[in-house]
Structures are given as C-alpha cells and as structure tokens.
Design an enzyme around this catalytic site. Structure first.
Site, PDB file in Angstrom:
ATOM      1  N   ASP A 154       0.824  -1.209   0.000  1.00 33.86           N
ATOM      2  CA  ASP A 154       0.000   0.000   0.000  1.00 33.86           C
ATOM      3  C   ASP A 154       0.855   1.255   0.000  1.00 33.86           C
ATOM      4  O   ASP A 154       2.082   1.180   0.185  1.00 33.86           O
ATOM      5  CB  ASP A 154      -1.001  -0.009   1.170  1.00 33.86           C
ATOM      6  CG  ASP A 154      -0.375  -0.371   2.515  1.00 33.86           C
ATOM      7  OD1 ASP A 154       0.858  -0.358   2.629  1.00 33.86           O
ATOM      8  OD2 ASP A 154      -1.137  -0.663   3.451  1.00 33.86           O
ATOM      9  N   ASN A 192      -8.448  -1.648  13.231  1.00 35.07           N
ATOM     10  CA  ASN A 192      -9.836  -1.902  12.812  1.00 35.07           C
ATOM     11  C   ASN A 192      -9.939  -3.155  11.940  1.00 35.07           C
ATOM     12  O   ASN A 192     -10.957  -3.385  11.306  1.00 35.07           O
ATOM     13  CB  ASN A 192     -10.404  -0.684  12.072  1.00 35.07           C
ATOM     14  CG  ASN A 192      -9.624  -0.357  10.808  1.00 35.07           C
ATOM     15  OD1 ASN A 192      -8.718  -1.091  10.421  1.00 35.07           O
ATOM     16  ND2 ASN A 192      -9.978   0.731  10.153  1.00 35.07           N
ATOM     17  N   HIS A 237      -7.907  -3.852   9.336  1.00 39.86           N
ATOM     18  CA  HIS A 237      -7.466  -3.718   7.940  1.00 39.86           C
ATOM     19  C   HIS A 237      -6.212  -4.544   7.668  1.00 39.86           C
ATOM     20  O   HIS A 237      -5.391  -4.767   8.549  1.00 39.86           O
ATOM     21  CB  HIS A 237      -7.306  -2.251   7.507  1.00 39.86           C
ATOM     22  CG  HIS A 237      -6.203  -1.461   8.089  1.00 39.86           C
ATOM     23  ND1 HIS A 237      -6.369  -0.175   8.552  1.00 39.86           N
ATOM     24  CD2 HIS A 237      -4.884  -1.734   8.264  1.00 39.86           C
ATOM     25  CE1 HIS A 237      -5.207   0.291   8.984  1.00 39.86           C
ATOM     26  NE2 HIS A 237      -4.290  -0.637   8.824  1.00 39.86           N
ATOM     27  N   GLU A 258      -9.804  -1.173   4.255  1.00 39.84           N
ATOM     28  CA  GLU A 258     -10.564  -0.740   5.429  1.00 39.84           C
ATOM     29  C   GLU A 258     -11.859  -1.547   5.548  1.00 39.84           C
ATOM     30  O   GLU A 258     -12.270  -2.219   4.583  1.00 39.84           O
ATOM     31  CB  GLU A 258     -10.882   0.754   5.295  1.00 39.84           C
ATOM     32  CG  GLU A 258      -9.648   1.658   5.248  1.00 39.84           C
ATOM     33  CD  GLU A 258      -9.019   1.913   6.631  1.00 39.84           C
ATOM     34  OE1 GLU A 258      -9.042   1.014   7.495  1.00 39.84           O
ATOM     35  OE2 GLU A 258      -8.499   3.029   6.826  1.00 39.84           O
TER      36      GLU A 258
HETATM   37  C1  GLP Z   1      -0.447   0.385   8.465  1.00 37.96           C
HETATM   38  C2  GLP Z   1      -0.370  -0.239   7.069  1.00 37.96           C
HETATM   39  C3  GLP Z   1      -0.555  -1.734   7.141  1.00 37.96           C
HETATM   40  C4  GLP Z   1      -0.015  -2.203   8.467  1.00 37.96           C
HETATM   41  C5  GLP Z   1      -0.918  -1.716   9.574  1.00 37.96           C
HETATM   42  C6  GLP Z   1      -0.463  -2.036  10.981  1.00 37.96           C
HETATM   43  O1  GLP Z   1      -0.881   1.664   8.432  1.00 37.96           O
HETATM   44  N1  GLP Z   1      -1.229   0.325   6.081  1.00 37.96           N
HETATM   45  O2  GLP Z   1       0.061  -2.346   6.022  1.00 37.96           O
HETATM   46  O3  GLP Z   1       0.051  -3.596   8.474  1.00 37.96           O
HETATM   47  O4  GLP Z   1      -1.215  -0.338   9.406  1.00 37.96           O
HETATM   48  O5  GLP Z   1       0.602  -1.215  11.403  1.00 37.96           O
HETATM   49  P1  GLP Z   1       1.411  -1.449  12.736  1.00 37.96           P
HETATM   50  O6  GLP Z   1       2.291  -2.632  12.523  1.00 37.96           O
HETATM   51  O7  GLP Z   1       2.220  -0.193  12.940  1.00 37.96           O
HETATM   52  O8  GLP Z   1       0.424  -1.670  13.821  1.00 37.96           O
END
Ligand code: GLP
Length: 239
Positions: free
Chosen positions: A63, A132, A134, A139
């Site tokens: 992403d 949430n 994702h 989302e």
């Molecule tokens: C991010 C990314 C995801 C990631 C998730 C969890 O913003 N878009 O690819 O897996 O949120 O992030 P974290 O590991 O910092 O909790």
C-alpha cells in the site's frame, strides 16, 4: 490457519524472519508482498542482517498514501527502502513500489496489479493487522474480492499516522492498496501481530464472524496462513 503464540515481539520477529529466509533458500526467485508499520521493523532488520540473498527475488509493496511520492519521507516506499530494500541485495528493477503521486491513481493500481500478475503472483504476503482489522489498507467494508485500488482511509487509520505526518490534518485522506482478493491469491500468508492494543481485533479476526466489516477475517478462507502473535496480542483468544 497455523496460529503461533510467541513469548515476545523479538521472538515473533525471529520466527517471521526464519520463514521468509527459508522461503528464499528453497525458492530464490520468490515474489514477496511487503507491509509497513511498526510490527515488521525487527523482522526486516533480522532479514537484512541474515545475509540471505534476494538477488533473484521480487518485492511488491502492499500500500501507499495517495498524493505522497516515493521520495517523500512519509511514503511507505521510503519506509521500505530505509528498513529493508537499501539493506539487502534485491535489484531495484525487481522492486515494485506503488507511486502515491501518480496522476491517475486507478491506472497506477492497475499497473501494480498487472506487474504482480506478470510475476506469477505472490509466493508470500507478509501482513500486519490494523486496529480496525485492515490488511494492507483494505478498510472495513472492503469486498473480499477487491483488487488493487484507491481507497478512502478511516479517521482511525489516519489518527494512527498522525505522529508520522506531524498532525492529523496532514495525513492523506486516501491510499492505494492491494485488494483483499489480490492478497488472498498469495500462496502463503504470514501475518504478524504484536501488542496489547491488538488483542481485541485479533480475537475478532480468529474467532468472530467472517465479515467484510473485519477485513482480516478474509484470511480464514485461505488454505495456507501463518499467524504469529506475541502473548500480549494473543491475550483474548481461546486457549
Ligand atoms: C499500516 C499499514 C498496514 C499495516 C498496519 C499495521 O498503516 N497500512 O500495512 O500492516 O497499518 O501497522 P502497525 O504494525 O504499525 O500496527
């Protein structure tokens, strides 16, 4: 689903790095899907230090923020270069990073998706889990058959990035993300989840109803999923 509970984030990262390194040894031309976030940082550091070669591998990011160029310090492309790509021997031509600043975001998503299909799809999608539910930036409400596309970010997801961008108002409203359908075509899914704050969404992912309102529940239909949890993230799941 193969759910493993590790004592700590460090152990989870070691286990994850061993899975990725093992794949690269058995299939040097493996195609990898790479997430961002805080969870995979130690895994990336271990891979960089491991000396495993990526010379025949390929990498696709999951992403990117809309309106943020690959060179922007806040881009996921910059994150991946800093924490992994600049520290391994993966040739840049074999690295596919979404361009958040592309004039036509839909076309940019089609380009990324077509490059992935041309590469034969993902052998391994490494995934994190949003608060949430994702995966990538799919989302809640994302169709399980969705392909790589632009998507509006929820306020919750934008808040999680506020410190990175300095303030909430500066966090982009939208992202480009590999679709859930795209991710589910990976031959192996490796999800890493760490920390107390994720315990509730981990329970929803593993034990709640399968629903597009919790995007990560899509993983339950996949035949080859490894979920690595530390004890804090696993706190609310049934023994
Ligand atoms: C991010 C990314 C995801 C990631 C998730 C969890 O913003 N878009 O690819 O897996 O949120 O992030 P974290 O590991 O910092 O909790």
């Amino acid at each position: 689903m193969d759910v493993r509970i590790l004592a700590s984030h460090a152990e989870l990262s070691q286990r994850g790095a061993a899975i990725v390194a093992g794949l690269l040894r058995s299939k040097p031309d493996a195609v990898l899907g790479l997430p961002t976030g805080s969870t995979p940082l130690a895994l990336y550091a271990l891979l960089a230090e491991s000396g495993v070669t990526f010379t025949s591998a390929m990498a696709f990011n999951l992403d990117e923020f809309v309106g943020v160029s690959r060179e922007d310090p806040n881009s996921f492309a910059t994150y991946l270069r800093q924490h992994l790509l600049d520290r391994i021997d993966l040739p840049p031509a074999q690295t596919h990073l979404l361009d958040g600043a592309a004039a036509d975001p839909e076309a940019e998503c089609r380009r990324h998706e077509a490059a992935l299909q041309a590469a034969g799809g993902l052998d391994l999608a490494i995934l994190g889990l949003g608060l949430n539910g994702h995966i990538g930036y799919n989302e809640p409400g994302s169709p399980f058959a969705s392909r790589t596309r632009p998507i509006m970010l929820t306020e919750e997801s934008r808040r999680a990035q506020a410190s990175q961008f300095g303030e909430l108002e500066r966090v982009p409203a939208a992202a480009l993300t590999m679709g859930i359908g795209t991710i589910l075509e990976a031959r192996h899914l490796l999800m890493l989840v760490s920390g107390e704050a994720k315990a509730g969404i981990v329970r929803a992912m593993l034990e709640g109803p399968v629903t597009e309102q919790v995007p990560a529940t899509a993983l339950r239909a996949h035949p080859n999923v490894t979920v690595l949890l530390d004890q804090a993230a696993a706190r609310l799941i049934s023994p």
